[in-house]
Design a protein around this motif. Structure first.
Motif, PDB file in Angstrom:
ATOM      1  N   THR A   1      36.096  57.149  48.901  1.00 29.46           N
ATOM      2  CA  THR A   1      37.044  56.089  48.571  1.00 29.46           C
ATOM      3  C   THR A   1      37.635  55.460  49.832  1.00 29.46           C
TER       4      THR A   1
ATOM      5  N   ALA B   1      38.021  48.407  46.713  1.00 23.98           N
ATOM      6  CA  ALA B   1      37.539  48.849  45.402  1.00 23.98           C
ATOM      7  C   ALA B   1      38.528  49.813  44.766  1.00 23.98           C
ATOM      8  N   LEU B   2      39.086  50.711  45.572  1.00 20.29           N
ATOM      9  CA  LEU B   2      40.071  51.662  45.057  1.00 20.29           C
ATOM     10  C   LEU B   2      41.329  50.936  44.598  1.00 20.29           C
TER      11      LEU B   2
ATOM     12  N   ASN C   1      41.633  47.823  43.589  1.00 17.14           N
ATOM     13  CA  ASN C   1      41.351  47.081  42.359  1.00 17.14           C
ATOM     14  C   ASN C   1      41.292  48.008  41.154  1.00 17.14           C
ATOM     15  N   TRP C   2      40.732  49.192  41.371  1.00 15.52           N
ATOM     16  CA  TRP C   2      40.636  50.159  40.269  1.00 15.52           C
ATOM     17  C   TRP C   2      42.026  50.630  39.843  1.00 15.52           C
TER      18      TRP C   2
ATOM     19  N   LEU D   1      44.424  50.184  36.022  1.00 16.89           N
ATOM     20  CA  LEU D   1      44.808  51.313  35.173  1.00 16.89           C
ATOM     21  C   LEU D   1      45.830  50.873  34.129  1.00 16.89           C
TER      22      LEU D   1
ATOM     23  N   ARG E   1      38.982  60.532  38.441  1.00 20.84           N
ATOM     24  CA  ARG E   1      38.770  59.404  37.540  1.00 20.84           C
ATOM     25  C   ARG E   1      38.090  58.240  38.271  1.00 20.84           C
ATOM     26  N   PHE E   2      38.492  57.997  39.515  1.00 22.99           N
ATOM     27  CA  PHE E   2      37.842  56.933  40.285  1.00 22.99           C
ATOM     28  C   PHE E   2      36.368  57.251  40.502  1.00 22.99           C
TER      29      PHE E   2
ATOM     30  N   ASP F   1      34.494  56.705  37.214  1.00 24.56           N
ATOM     31  CA  ASP F   1      34.380  55.297  36.818  1.00 24.56           C
ATOM     32  C   ASP F   1      33.472  54.483  37.730  1.00 24.56           C
ATOM     33  N   THR F   2      33.243  54.967  38.951  1.00 27.20           N
ATOM     34  CA  THR F   2      32.431  54.198  39.904  1.00 27.20           C
ATOM     35  C   THR F   2      31.153  54.924  40.294  1.00 27.20           C
TER      36      THR F   2
END
Length: 287
Positions: free
Chosen positions: A213, A219-220, A222-223, A227, A254-255, A258-259
């Motif tokens: 990450t 990207a993190l 935005n993720w 939430l 969870r990240f 999901d990715t």
């Protein structure tokens, strides 16, 4: 040959109180016991306690090594950080697991009867080297589970009676990313479980690179922005209550989920072992 057995237990998430230390003391009057650690060494006789009960009720990690080749390590994690249903895919041979209360406990065992454990002082540093595996599992990194599964089937190359012949057709569990670039703790686990290097290299061929990450902060971000508000409120409340480490582990898991990459095709045990044997022969011929 004199006998040598080393037992160590660690309380990581919560130290033992005075009452719990007294309860553990009843297991062994000779052990060195603190609020976070239990250590005992045997040169004759056996441990009178039950490691399963100690892990269920008191400790988060356990190590057992002997000078006749037994290597065993256990890790206990909250079920909300490591789903027991996910663990189920990796259970075989020397890899077992059970659920107790709100915890899932993993038990990895390797018996290498071909040689003696080197020295007493080596055992004392082993659990510290392996401990990072527990934190990695809590963040959703499943490489340790795959390594243990692979090491269990690797025994078949040394012992033709380890599994029934039809186990050749068993499919490997989901292949996690990053098998080609293990962390220090994961490499220590592979060594501890006597995982063959050629078998590991074979398994790693379909494992995509792991993306940390820290390499993708946008990207993190935005993720996290996406939430649900209810999740953010719940997680922030836990942070205020002092559960920072648990919240960080949950968000990382969870990240990662999901990715994650698309899972590669799953190979059979026979395919893995045969390819590892061909690879080993080629390496030996080249050498």
């Amino acid at each position: 040959m004199s006998e040598y057995q080393y037992y160590e237990f660690l309380a990581i998430d919560r130290p033992l109180d005075d009452e719990e230390q007294a309860e553990v003391r009843e297991v062994s009057t000779r052990a060195t016991i603190t609020d976070t650690r239990f250590v005992n060494v045997y040169h004759w006789g056996d441990f009178r306690g039950d490691p399963v009960l100690l892990m269920n009720n008191y400790y988060d990690a356990h190590l057992h090594v002997t000078n006749w080749g037994t290597h065993e390590v256990m890790f206990r994690l909250p079920c909300d950080l490591l789903d027991p249903d996910v663990v189920e895919d990796y259970l075989v041979g020397g890899v077992s697991s059970w659920v107790y209360d709100e915890f899932v406990v993993l038990d990895f065992v390797s018996d290498d009867l071909t040689g003696e454990f080197a020295a007493d002082d080596e055992a004392e540093s082993l659990l510290e080297e392996l401990l990072g595996v527990r934190a990695e599992l809590a963040t959703g990194d499943l490489r340790p589970l795959y390594l243990a599964w692979l090491a269990a089937y690797g025994v078949w190359e040394r012992d033709e009676y380890a599994f029934d012949r039809d186990a050749d057709n068993n499919l490997e569990p989901p292949v996690p990313p990053g098998l080609g670039t293990l962390t220090a703790a994961q490499q220590a686990l592979a060594d501890f479980l006597h995982l063959d290097e050629d078998l590991l290299a074979t398994a790693a061929q379909t494992s995509p690179p792991v993306e940390e990450t820290t390499q993708a902060p946008s990207a993190l971000a935005n993720w996290v922005t996406g939430l649900p508000e209810a999740d953010k409120d719940r997680l922030l409340t836990r942070v205020v209550q002092g559960e920072t480490a648990g919240v960080r582990a949950e968000l990382q898991r969870r990240f990662r989920d999901d990715t994650s990459h698309t899972a590669p095709p799953r190979r059979t045990v026979g395919q893995l072992l045969d390819e590892a044997a061909r690879r080993r022969t080629g390496t030996e011929a080249a050498g």
